[in-house]
Design a protein around this motif. Sequence first.
Motif, PDB file in Angstrom:
ATOM      1  N   ALA B 119       0.831  -1.207   0.000  1.00 34.62           N
ATOM      2  CA  ALA B 119       0.000   0.000   0.000  1.00 34.62           C
ATOM      3  C   ALA B 119       0.859   1.248   0.000  1.00 34.62           C
ATOM      4  O   ALA B 119       0.576   2.227  -0.697  1.00 34.62           O
ATOM      5  N   GLN B 120       1.926   1.219   0.784  1.00 38.93           N
ATOM      6  CA  GLN B 120       2.815   2.386   0.837  1.00 38.93           C
ATOM      7  C   GLN B 120       3.514   2.612  -0.487  1.00 38.93           C
ATOM      8  O   GLN B 120       3.633   3.744  -0.961  1.00 38.93           O
ATOM      9  N   LEU B 121       3.961   1.532  -1.075  1.00 38.22           N
ATOM     10  CA  LEU B 121       4.647   1.638  -2.367  1.00 38.22           C
ATOM     11  C   LEU B 121       3.686   2.220  -3.402  1.00 38.22           C
ATOM     12  O   LEU B 121       4.041   3.134  -4.168  1.00 38.22           O
ATOM     13  N   SER B 122       2.480   1.704  -3.399  1.00 38.93           N
ATOM     14  CA  SER B 122       1.469   2.191  -4.327  1.00 38.93           C
ATOM     15  C   SER B 122       1.201   3.679  -4.098  1.00 38.93           C
ATOM     16  O   SER B 122       1.112   4.469  -5.040  1.00 38.93           O
ATOM     17  N   GLN B 123       1.128   4.039  -2.828  1.00 36.80           N
ATOM     18  CA  GLN B 123       0.877   5.438  -2.470  1.00 36.80           C
ATOM     19  C   GLN B 123       2.008   6.350  -2.978  1.00 36.80           C
ATOM     20  O   GLN B 123       1.759   7.423  -3.549  1.00 36.80           O
ATOM     21  N   VAL B 124       3.228   5.907  -2.797  1.00 31.69           N
ATOM     22  CA  VAL B 124       4.376   6.718  -3.238  1.00 31.69           C
ATOM     23  C   VAL B 124       4.379   6.851  -4.759  1.00 31.69           C
ATOM     24  O   VAL B 124       4.610   7.938  -5.304  1.00 31.69           O
ATOM     25  N   LEU B 125       4.115   5.751  -5.439  1.00 31.33           N
ATOM     26  CA  LEU B 125       4.092   5.812  -6.909  1.00 31.33           C
ATOM     27  C   LEU B 125       3.013   6.782  -7.386  1.00 31.33           C
ATOM     28  O   LEU B 125       3.222   7.542  -8.337  1.00 31.33           O
ATOM     29  N   PHE B 147      -0.718   0.762  -9.328  1.00 28.37           N
ATOM     30  CA  PHE B 147      -1.093  -0.173  -8.271  1.00 28.37           C
ATOM     31  C   PHE B 147      -0.612  -1.591  -8.624  1.00 28.37           C
ATOM     32  O   PHE B 147      -0.075  -2.322  -7.788  1.00 28.37           O
ATOM     33  N   ALA B 148      -0.771  -1.914  -9.911  1.00 26.94           N
ATOM     34  CA  ALA B 148      -0.323  -3.242 -10.365  1.00 26.94           C
ATOM     35  C   ALA B 148       1.191  -3.365 -10.265  1.00 26.94           C
ATOM     36  O   ALA B 148       1.723  -4.420  -9.885  1.00 26.94           O
ATOM     37  N   ILE B 149       1.888  -2.282 -10.587  1.00 24.55           N
ATOM     38  CA  ILE B 149       3.365  -2.301 -10.454  1.00 24.55           C
ATOM     39  C   ILE B 149       3.734  -2.548  -8.981  1.00 24.55           C
ATOM     40  O   ILE B 149       4.607  -3.369  -8.676  1.00 24.55           O
ATOM     41  N   ALA B 150       3.045  -1.821  -8.090  1.00 21.22           N
ATOM     42  CA  ALA B 150       3.339  -1.979  -6.652  1.00 21.22           C
ATOM     43  C   ALA B 150       3.066  -3.406  -6.205  1.00 21.22           C
ATOM     44  O   ALA B 150       3.823  -3.977  -5.406  1.00 21.22           O
ATOM     45  N   ARG B 151       1.979  -3.987  -6.706  1.00 20.34           N
ATOM     46  CA  ARG B 151       1.639  -5.363  -6.322  1.00 20.34           C
ATOM     47  C   ARG B 151       2.693  -6.354  -6.802  1.00 20.34           C
ATOM     48  O   ARG B 151       3.107  -7.265  -6.080  1.00 20.34           O
ATOM     49  N   LYS B 152       3.132  -6.137  -8.071  1.00 24.31           N
ATOM     50  CA  LYS B 152       4.151  -7.047  -8.608  1.00 24.31           C
ATOM     51  C   LYS B 152       5.446  -6.937  -7.807  1.00 24.31           C
ATOM     52  O   LYS B 152       6.077  -7.937  -7.468  1.00 24.31           O
ATOM     53  N   LEU B 153       5.834  -5.697  -7.538  1.00 19.48           N
ATOM     54  CA  LEU B 153       7.105  -5.482  -6.822  1.00 19.48           C
ATOM     55  C   LEU B 153       7.060  -6.088  -5.417  1.00 19.48           C
ATOM     56  O   LEU B 153       8.058  -6.610  -4.930  1.00 19.48           O
ATOM     57  N   SER B 154       5.910  -5.992  -4.793  1.00 15.95           N
ATOM     58  CA  SER B 154       5.820  -6.476  -3.408  1.00 15.95           C
ATOM     59  C   SER B 154       5.325  -7.913  -3.333  1.00 15.95           C
ATOM     60  O   SER B 154       5.199  -8.464  -2.230  1.00 15.95           O
ATOM     61  N   GLN B 155       4.992  -8.472  -4.493  1.00 17.11           N
ATOM     62  CA  GLN B 155       4.494  -9.844  -4.566  1.00 17.11           C
ATOM     63  C   GLN B 155       3.325 -10.049  -3.597  1.00 17.11           C
ATOM     64  O   GLN B 155       3.346 -10.938  -2.742  1.00 17.11           O
ATOM     65  N   THR B 156       2.344  -9.168  -3.750  1.00 19.16           N
ATOM     66  CA  THR B 156       1.190  -9.199  -2.834  1.00 19.16           C
ATOM     67  C   THR B 156      -0.069  -9.517  -3.627  1.00 19.16           C
ATOM     68  O   THR B 156      -0.258  -8.993  -4.730  1.00 19.16           O
ATOM     69  N   ARG B 163      -6.543  -4.876   1.423  1.00 17.82           N
ATOM     70  CA  ARG B 163      -6.648  -4.805   2.891  1.00 17.82           C
ATOM     71  C   ARG B 163      -5.604  -3.828   3.446  1.00 17.82           C
ATOM     72  O   ARG B 163      -5.867  -3.032   4.334  1.00 17.82           O
ATOM     73  N   GLN B 164      -4.418  -3.886   2.848  1.00 16.81           N
ATOM     74  CA  GLN B 164      -3.354  -2.967   3.290  1.00 16.81           C
ATOM     75  C   GLN B 164      -3.753  -1.517   3.037  1.00 16.81           C
ATOM     76  O   GLN B 164      -3.527  -0.643   3.873  1.00 16.81           O
ATOM     77  N   ILE B 165      -4.354  -1.293   1.874  1.00 17.15           N
ATOM     78  CA  ILE B 165      -4.737   0.086   1.534  1.00 17.15           C
ATOM     79  C   ILE B 165      -5.783   0.609   2.511  1.00 17.15           C
ATOM     80  O   ILE B 165      -5.683   1.736   3.011  1.00 17.15           O
ATOM     81  N   SER B 166      -6.761  -0.220   2.822  1.00 19.70           N
ATOM     82  CA  SER B 166      -7.798   0.267   3.749  1.00 19.70           C
ATOM     83  C   SER B 166      -7.200   0.503   5.127  1.00 19.70           C
ATOM     84  O   SER B 166      -7.556   1.446   5.824  1.00 19.70           O
ATOM     85  N   ARG B 167      -6.245  -0.334   5.514  1.00 23.01           N
ATOM     86  CA  ARG B 167      -5.596  -0.135   6.816  1.00 23.01           C
ATOM     87  C   ARG B 167      -4.811   1.184   6.829  1.00 23.01           C
ATOM     88  O   ARG B 167      -4.815   1.941   7.785  1.00 23.01           O
TER      89      ARG B 167
END
Lengths: 457, 178
Positions: B119-125, B147-156, B163-167
Motif C-alpha cells: 500500500a505504501q509503495l502504491s501510495q508513493v508511486l 497499483f499493479a506495479i506496486a503489487r508485482k514489486l511487493s508480490q502481494t 486490505r493494506q490500503i484500507s488499513r
Amino acid sequence: MIWRKRKYQDTHQRKNQKRTQSSPYRLTRQTLNDLSSFLFENSDKLQYGIALASLVTGRTISSLVDLDIPFELLESGVGRLFIRWHYGQASSPLFDSADRLIKDNAAYIVLPPCIASPIARARERAIPASELESQFSLPASRKRGPSGQLITLNTIQHVIDYELTKVGMTRFERDFIADNQMSDNMQNFYAAFSARLLHQRHADFMALFLPEHEVEMCRQHAAPDSYLFGSKKALSSSDVLSIYSALELALGEALRNRDHIAAHNIYTLYVVSTLQLATMHRPTSNAFRTLSTFCNNFEQVEIVDKSVSSTRLVPVCKYAQKLLTEYIEYLRSYQARFQFINRAKYHAIEDMLSGRSNLFRIQTASTFLPNIEHLPEALDDDVFNKINWHRHTMASWLIINDVVRDALSVFMGHRQALDLPTSARSTFCYDQLRSISEHINKVLHTLGLPHLSPGKR
Amino acid sequence: MDSNDQQVIKAKVEQIVIHPFAQPAYECDLDLRRQCIQHSAALSLSSPFPFEYPKVVNIDGGFQVISGWSQLLYPSTDMPEVLQVVCISHANDDEVSDIAWQYLIARLLNQIDHATFCAQLSQVLERSSLSHTDIEALTGVSARTLFAIARKLSQTSLSTSKRQISRLEQSTDEGVWL
C-alpha cells in the motif's frame, strides 16, 4: 463640602455594600416581625402594600411601579414582575445553529396576591414612584422598632441584603430578585440558572414575612423544573458537542487531504477551546499567551484576558493538563518536520515552545501568524475566537450544579469592592479554586468531547 | 547535468534545506517514516538506513538537498553541526523533482517489508511526479497501473493489497502521517 462628599462617595458606597449580618443597621427579628405584620394587615393601603413589596423583593419603589418593566397579573391574583437585566447576545453561523440553554428570555419573579394587587393598582393609576415614596409614612408608634431602630423605605428595601442567607439565597439571586444593577456582581452577566430554584428560594424568603397561604400561591406558579433564566450565550452540552463535531469533521477532511496546515489550525482551535472551557478564559487573540504563563507542571495558569485587572491565577484541571501536554508533544513533532523544509516555521515553533512567542498561533502557507486573531477562511467563524460562549457555558453548568458562586467569581476573575482574596482577613482560600477545577474536570469527562489529534494517538 | 561535476564537501546543518522541488518527495518520505514507526516494530531508529551523503546543489551560499536525505529524516539534538554532503554543480527544477522521487522509490524498494508495504509503495508511486514509463524503467516492472506495479514489486495478492490500503487509509484518518 461637595468636594468632600465626592471624595468619600466611593468609600461610603463600598461600605454600604458590605451588609454583614452583624451590622447595626440590620433590623432585628422582632422589628421585622412587627413591621411585616403591620404592612401585611394594611396592604390594601397602597403605600403599605408597596412597602411590603419592597420588603419581600428588595426592589426600590420605582423598580416596582416603573411601567417600562413589564408586570402581569394572573387570574389567580399572583403577579409576575419582570426584570430589567439585559443579557448580551452573539451571532455566527455555527453559534446560531446551536440551541442555547435559554430558549425564552422572559425572566420574572412571582409575587403573591397581597403584593401583586397594590403593584397592579399603582401601575394602573400610573402613580410616580416619587409620589409613593413621599406618601410613605409609618404611624409614630411604628417608626422605630422595639430596639429603637429607625424604619425607613431604605431600610425596608435592604432587609433582603441581611436576611438572604436564612433561606440559602445567594447574593446573585438577590441581585436578580431585587433588580439590582447587573454589574454589582459581574457573574450576573454570565450565569444561566434554574428559574425554579430561584422562585423556591424567593418563596422561602417571602415566607419569613408573609402568611403561608400567600406564599403557597407563589410556589404553585413557580417556573417548571427545566426552565432557566440568564445568559443567552450559555450552551447545552449537545450544542458544545456540535461545535466540536464541526472541528472533528474539518480535521478529518484536512487529514485525508494531507493538509497539515489546516490540521494544525483546527487542532490549535480545538485545544484553545477546550482550555478556555477548563479555565473560563475569555476569547482573546493572545489566548493563554506564552508557555511560561503555565506553571507548576501545567497545574496552574496565569490568565490576563481583559485589562490588567483581569489577571488571575487559576488551577488547570487534569483533563486540560493532559490536552496541553499532548499539544506540546505535537508541536515538538511538528517542528521536526520543518527543520530542513522551512527554517522560519521551524524557528516559529521553537519560539512557541520556548515561551518567546504565543503558544497558540495560526499557520499560513508561508508562516505562523503571531496569534489566533485571523482565522483561515474555512474556520472563519466567531464561535472559535470571538464569542465568549466558553465562559458563559461553563459558569452556567457549574452554577446549575451548585458550586459555590463566590468562589466561582474569584475563579472567573471578578473582583468585588473590598474583596481581597489574598488579604490575611479573607476567608477565601486557594483550595476553593481547586475544588471548582475538580468540578470542571468531572464536567469535561462526562461531556464526552471528541479527542482530536493530528498526530499519532 | 554533468554527473561527474560533483564533490564531497562539509556543510553546516543550518545551511542545509530541502530543495523546494524535492520537498514533495521528502514530505512523502516523512509520512512513510511515521507510518513505519506506527506499523513496523522491526524498524530501528538509531540506524534506520544505510549510510549515505545528502546530495545537494549550492544556491546562494546555502545547500539545497535533492536526494540522499535519510540522515535528515531523523533530526535530533545530537546531530553534528557539520555534515558531509555531495555537492553537484547545478540541476534544473524538473531534474530535481525527478531525482528526488527516483531516490525515494529506489530506497523504498530496498527497505524491509512490513505490514503495509504494498500500500505504501502504491501510495508513493501515485504521489510521485514521475511518468508511468519512467516508473516502469526505474523499477524494471511493466504493468497497466501503478497499483499493479506496486503489487508485482511487493508480490502481494489483490485481496491482501486492498486490505493494506484500507488499513493505511484508516491510519491516515487517525493522523499518523503528521
